[in-house]
Design an enzyme around this catalytic site. Structure first.
Site, mmCIF file in Angstrom:
data_model
loop_
_atom_site.group_PDB
_atom_site.id
_atom_site.type_symbol
_atom_site.label_atom_id
_atom_site.label_comp_id
_atom_site.label_asym_id
_atom_site.label_seq_id
_atom_site.Cartn_x
_atom_site.Cartn_y
_atom_site.Cartn_z
ATOM 1 N NE ARG A 1 33.901 44.645 0.873
ATOM 2 C CZ ARG A 1 34.508 45.775 1.087
ATOM 3 N NH1 ARG A 1 34.831 46.208 2.358
ATOM 4 N NH2 ARG A 1 34.911 46.543 0.072
ATOM 5 C CB VAL A 2 27.777 44.848 -3.002
ATOM 6 C CG1 VAL A 2 26.821 44.371 -2.012
ATOM 7 C CG2 VAL A 2 28.346 46.074 -2.930
ATOM 8 C CG ASP A 3 33.831 45.210 -2.884
ATOM 9 O OD1 ASP A 3 33.598 44.049 -2.285
ATOM 10 O OD2 ASP A 3 34.530 46.325 -2.493
ATOM 11 C CG ASP A 4 34.702 41.596 -7.921
ATOM 12 O OD1 ASP A 4 33.762 40.712 -7.519
ATOM 13 O OD2 ASP A 4 35.049 42.054 -8.911
#
Ligand code: 6R9
Length: 708
Positions: free
Chosen positions: A576-579
């Site tokens: 994932r590149v998000d939280d």
């Protein structure tokens, strides 16, 4: 021991960055128990200095195995058509199903670009069908009613039962009739909170039969999480069970469900009826609290109902189910999937990715509470007409050989599980595997998180004895079905890569500005055109759907994952590149954990990051700032962890609580998670640019408080 764990952790990281370097250095392929033919053909590539056995594309490698597709050229031709002529490609496959009314010739349309108006997707326009009919009635009418549908394997190895397609259909019809008698009909939501018993997929199929929209809530979620999900979709009915055994723990599911219903009422939604399935071996009837006038036992509800229930024919784009999933912000979103496209796509992926034929014995270890249990347990395999194991237990109970014992017991052909399970079984050693023959196995699947090459090799070489291809399937709740996955025995595999896109899927990598990257590249993974099982909306909030998935990079669906494409065009998902944190394949939003922590009266502020965990893939690392005058203690740490368990569920409990007098914030007040990630993994030498921090001294303080 410690060193081995460190190596594995390092390997994990490497998988995310794996780079196949130039020339392969030949060395004798040590393929353990792989038959000679394979050894001769095995190639060796170097992945960042590590030797990785790469199984080349030689069909005779996997001798027991004829794929539907002959070779990669055939795949390429089919793939090209699926992208250029989706109406024709998917229309031909859809012909295999029963449609009460056929779709129009040009049946697809979509707008994937927020700049051009609302996001809108349509598949099989004009068509009327029913997925329950296609999953059950069709097989019974073709004379296969006696074929085993579910092979239920209980938590205790001595506990099992079989249901044929006809028996499942009968029970589905009885429940469908009962639901109708309650006034549940087309478009009404039904929440389902159950353990892995056959009645769980049966309840889902009963909803589908009458056009009701099911919303399954994983049995590991807390009462509070259940309440939020019931209230959000305004469920007309909750279907649950008296209890469940997980390993040697007895769980009072009904008690949690009761509290969930109470809390949902406080949120403004009353559930008039709760259907309860008795799970005798966990909590018998006599020990279950019953709310008069609201609760009804499943057995009593269906008694006297007919085993025939009229099918509700629905438009192809009629919603089939909601499934709540975590994102980087706010409450979990109710992802909506629709009937026709989902049916055709889950069927097609099941068939090709698992090389599945009617009557094959297949076992997916996922719970129906997650998307994998929807697409590759309840729907895909039944649409194909497979026989499948429904497993109530956990892979390590009563011992670490449970899976292989079950594989032999039922002669399982395709086995589908998560890397976290593979890593934990690998840790117990090869002997547990080798005690069992596993001769029936043909395909090994992996899903939920990136699989590190070391685990991939163990799965392939030890579990599969080198004769079963590994299908590493990348997809999401939102995508409904496999997006990037190997077609087994059609092309060469690389351990740790999900390889190439499935039919109809056009993946692209974009940079931060949304520019498409060509060739070998690393970037954000997006999808450029609609595929049949793409989510259609977020329940009750189309705006959020557009903002979350389509606004970040106009013109594309944004997955939230990063990926790399190598010189062969293979995709390597980097995570994932998000939280969002992926713990044992469970998606958890950092914001959800943070708000659960902050809800504790002694917690002033919290910031949560993921860190590499040798078994779980990622663990949860929470920085907690306490209220003025409150002192840290072991008791308080336990209370905080308990607070997350009761707000979300045990699987979201933080692994580490790091007391933090302050958090690293920019002058505009944004927490710099990048810095927190580095501190958690003791990489404070690699903090990068911290010049925008409001108070740089915070970093040193946190490092000192962490200790060694
Ligand atoms: C099916 C499922 C989706 C997220 C996804 C990604 C990760 C899933 C993966 C994988 C690498 C794979 N993920 N499969 N990463 N390789 N084969 O798991 O759905 O629960 O929605 O999670 O899981 O990060 O974005 P879901």
């Amino acid at each position: 021991g410690e060193a081995r764990r460190a190596v594995r952790a390092a390997d994990c990281g490497r998988a995310r960055r794996a780079r196949v370097a130039g020339a392969a250095r030949p060395r004798p392929a040590v393929a353990r128990s792989v038959p000679d033919k394979t050894v001769a053909a095995a190639a060796v590539e170097v992945v960042e200095g590590h030797h990785v056995d790469v199984v080349p594309h030689v069909p005779s490698n996997y001798p027991h195995f004829t794929p539907f597709i002959e070779n990669v050229e055939q795949y390429r031709a089919m793939y090209k058509r699926s992208i250029e002529d989706p109406d024709g490609f998917w229309g031909e496959i859809a012909e295999e199903f029963h449609w009460e009314r056929k779709w129009e010739e040009k049946h697809t349309s979509w707008n994937f670009d927020v700049r051009k108006g609302p996001i809108h997707i349509e598949w099989f326009k004009g068509g009327l069908t029913n997925i329950c009919y296609n999953a059950l009635d069709r097989h019974v009418q073709e004379g296969n009613g006696d074929r085993p549908c579910f092979l239920w394997e209980g938590n205790e190895p001595s506990d099992d039962s079989v249901m044929s397609y006809k028996q499942v259909l009968d029970e589905v019809c009885r429940m469908a009739n009962y639901l109708r008698s309650l006034g549940v009909g087309k478009g009404d939501a039904v929440s389902i909170y159950m353990p892995m018993v056959c009645e769980l997929p049966i309840a889902m199929l009963a909803c589908a039969r009458i056009g009701a929209v099911h919303s399954v809530v994983f049995g590991g979620f807390s009462a509070e999480a259940l309440a939020g999900r019931i209230a959000d979709c305004k469920a007309k009915v909750l279907i649950t069970s008296s209890g469940v055994m997980r390993g040697n723990k007895k769980i009072d599911l009904k008690g949690i469900a009761d509290r969930g219903v109470e809390l949902a009422a406080k949120e403004g939604h009353e559930v008039p009826t709760v259907i309860v399935r008795e799970i005798k071996h966990a909590v018998p009837r006599k020990d279950t609290k019953v709310v008069e006038g609201r609760d009804v036992w499943w057995e009593d509800a269906v008694a006297g109902q007919s085993t025939e229930a009229e099918v509700e024919w629905v438009e192809a784009d009629h919603p089939l189910f909601l499934l709540y999933t975590s994102g980087s912000t706010g409450n979990p979103k109710g992802v909506v999937h629709c009937t026709g496209g989902y049916m055709v796509y889950t069927y097609t992926t099941t068939k090709y990715v698992f090389n599945m034929q009617e009557g094959d014995v297949y076992w997916c270890t996922a719970d129906c509470g997650w998307i994998t249990g929807h697409s590759y347990l309840t729907y895909g395999p039944l649409l194909v007409g497979a026989t499948q194991v429904v497993f109530e237990g956990v892979p390590t109970y009563p011992g670490p050989d449970r899976c292989w014992q079950v594989v032999d017991k039922y002669k399982v052909k395709q086995f589908y599980t998560a890397p976290t399970a593979i890593r934990s079984l690998m840790r117990s050693g090869d002997l547990y595997v080798k005690e069992h023959g596993r001769d029936s196995l043909r395909i090994l699947g992996s899903v939920g998180e990136p699989i590190n090459p070391e685990a991939w090799r163990w799965y392939h070489d030890v579990v599969g004895d080198g004769r079963c291809p590994v299908v590493d399937t990348w997809w999401q709740t939102e995508t409904g079905g496999h997006m990037i996955a190997p077609l087994p025995n059609v092309w060469r595999q690389k351990p740790g890569s999900a390889t190439l896109p499935f039919f109809g899927v056009l993946p692209v990598l974009v940079d931060e500005k949304g520019n498409e990257l060509e060739g070998e590249a690393e970037g954000m993974l997006c999808i450029k055109q609609a595929w049949p099982s793409c989510l259609r909306t977020v329940y009750g909030d189309h705006e959020r759907y557009q903002t979350n998935y389509f606004a970040p990079f106009p013109g594309y669906y944004f997955s939230g994952d990063g990926a790399r494409r190598d010189a062969d065009g293979y995709f390597w998902i980097t995570g994932r590149v998000d939280d969002v944190i992926n713990v044992s394949g469970h998606r958890i939003g950092t914001a959800e954990v943070e708000s659960a922590l902050v809800a504790h009266p002694k917690c002033a502020e919290a910031a949560v990051v993921g860190y590499e965990h040798p078994i779980k893939g990622q663990g949860i690392y929470a920085y907690v700032t306490l209220m003025e005058g409150v002192h840290q203690s072991e008791d308080l740490r336990r209370e905080l962890v308990a607070s997350v368990r009761s707000t979300i569920g045990a699987f979201a409990a933080p692994d580490v609580i790091h007391w933090a007098p302050g958090l690293p914030k920019t002058r505009s007040g944004k927490i710099m998670r990048r810095v927190l990630r580095k501190i958690a993994t003791k990489q404070e030498d690699e903090l990068g640019d911290t010049s925008t921090l409001a108070d740089p001294a915070v970093v040193q303080q946190l490092v000192e408080l962490r200790g060694k």
